[in-house]
Design an enzyme around this catalytic site. Sequence first.
Site: not given
Length: 676
Positions: A424, A126, A196, A451, A656, A649, A282, A375, A84, A194, A244, A285
Amino acid sequence: MTGPGGRSRPVESGPGGRSRPAEPDPGLEAVLRPGGIGSLELPHRIVTGAMHLGIERRDDGGAAMAAFYAARARGGAGLMVTGGAAVNRVGAGGRAYAVLDDPADQARLGRVADEVHAAGGLIALQLFHAGRYAFEATYGLQPVAPSAVYSRFSGTEPAAMTEAEVEETIDAFAAGAAVARRLGFDAVEIMGSEGYLLDQFVSPLTNRRDDEWGGDADRRQRFPLAVLSRVKAEAGPDVPVVVRFSGADLMDGGTPADEVAGLARALALAGADALNVGVGWHEARVPTVQAVVPPGAWVPVAEAVKAAVKAAGGAAGRVPVMASNRINRLELAESILAGTDLDFVSMARPWLADAELLARARKGLPVNVCIGCNQACIDRSLVDEAVSCMVNPRAGRELELPAPSVIRPARRRLRAAVLGGGPAGLQAAHQLVLAGHEVDLYEAGDELGGQFRLARRVPGKEDYGATITYFAAELARLGVAVHLGRPIDDGDIDLLAGYDGVVVATGVRPRPLPLPGALAYPDAFVPGALGRRVAIVGGGGIAVDLAHLAAAEGRAVTILQRGTRTGASIGRSTRWAVLAELRSHRVAIETGVVARAVEPGGVRIAALDGGDERLVEADTVVVAAGQVHDGTTPALVSKAGVWWRAVGGARDVAGLDAVRAFAEGLDAAVELSRRG
């Protein structure tokens, strides 16, 4: 074939040198079918959805941003939509948002358009206004909205817009469209989902006006329709306008479904060239983009919009509609396009995970899958940090690492060893072989993945297994020698001394607790390891994952933790959704306690602040209280007298996570490769 502005879509040479459209992959016929939005011809049915990158205002003249989009154009993207760009300062979502009335930001965006076109791609700008989702701290401006309704997202009560301010904001959207046309963008997208500003005008929750801009459904919809009208006028006939908007806001008391359908028809009748269907605010829930949401879950919302548009009849009834949100594979997009009336699929984060998504799919090569972790992308974008991708840390660093398949041409071919086949190590081995080096990977276990092998068993994290599959296939394709069941010990110093460099990626070990009779968490993920009642000692991300898995299997689960914040290390956009899953499965969480002993029938605990000990009933007790650094292998490699780096690690456990592990694997490979 030439598109708007004289730019061509990809073609291949046919018999006799005549040009013909690229032959579709038989497995992706619907995806690879050419399409159109307004006057714009598109090479396929995948639109690269808008992503705020956090680099839009970097003081580099737009170089990093342009490199990001150009890399994806070369990787087969059709129409891409920028993150945006705020139509004015008060509408910016943060300091990193481009502002369209700023000449420096215009110059940056112009560079993006130019470099995308040079790479053979198409790009839309956008037009964005955050409304009550803006932050006063960004520019010291009080956010504005249709009404003064407090926002949990921004922690701010906005000022209700005057009628003059409403008109000025419509003018700002129109001016933004003029900027897009002047800079050479192929299309514009009006951001109206969303939660806005446009959404805020549409919803009875946030529009409490009783004037020409609110009071009933027709007046609440007047603002987005006015914006569309002015934007189309300024964009001109050769610059299509996509809108959108929210097909479902997932807010209690939000916009009713019949009003959503009415707005979809009204937008189509008003001349929208396509509708891109978003889901959720946003503040809602209900998870929409987290890994706990099944891929493709929101397609029915887009189908309802398509049905509403078709009901408009005539040319409006043929306005293209695109599905979005939690569509992470081209195979899923194919099933959507082949099995519904939907015209396009918008995929955003999958282009972070693999910048060559379409090009690799066309060639039948492995594709790196977005695992929905959020993440390095959404979590960072929410706080104006530069966006990247856990499984592809090159994303956002295209200037530093410009070629998607090469770190740097090697002056000489090195012999490299990678010790450990977790995130890694997989990343390091992959990048080293792409740089042209000879690579051996040594993994103590009988399978690659580290992992991630545990995570793939957790509900919603099944795609972590796809990451393992991708890297395993790539290493095999590129000729990495993978040695499974091969730990490195004191007898291997001479072996290591024969390499030009070693990357140590042997990972972590579970932090032990003096609880004889308890399982270490890796053993608890083995099918059949858990009893009917499970007590988990620890409250971090792994403990939460294990609790989620065990509870989903129908077991009674109790989390026992010293601290008070369960899953504190889980990303900000995901933690609340995962904890909601635990609550739905009736997982018990006890905070401020310490486990004393495992006994027949359970585990004895005591409160940290004193009090009597008591027994928590359990058939299986699991320790998931973090990890410790294993310095044995780094110490061993240091004796070999070769260049080496420890990553993930194997370096340390402070802060980490898999994002850091993948990134450090990449950086170590770059550093070693440049010694070649």
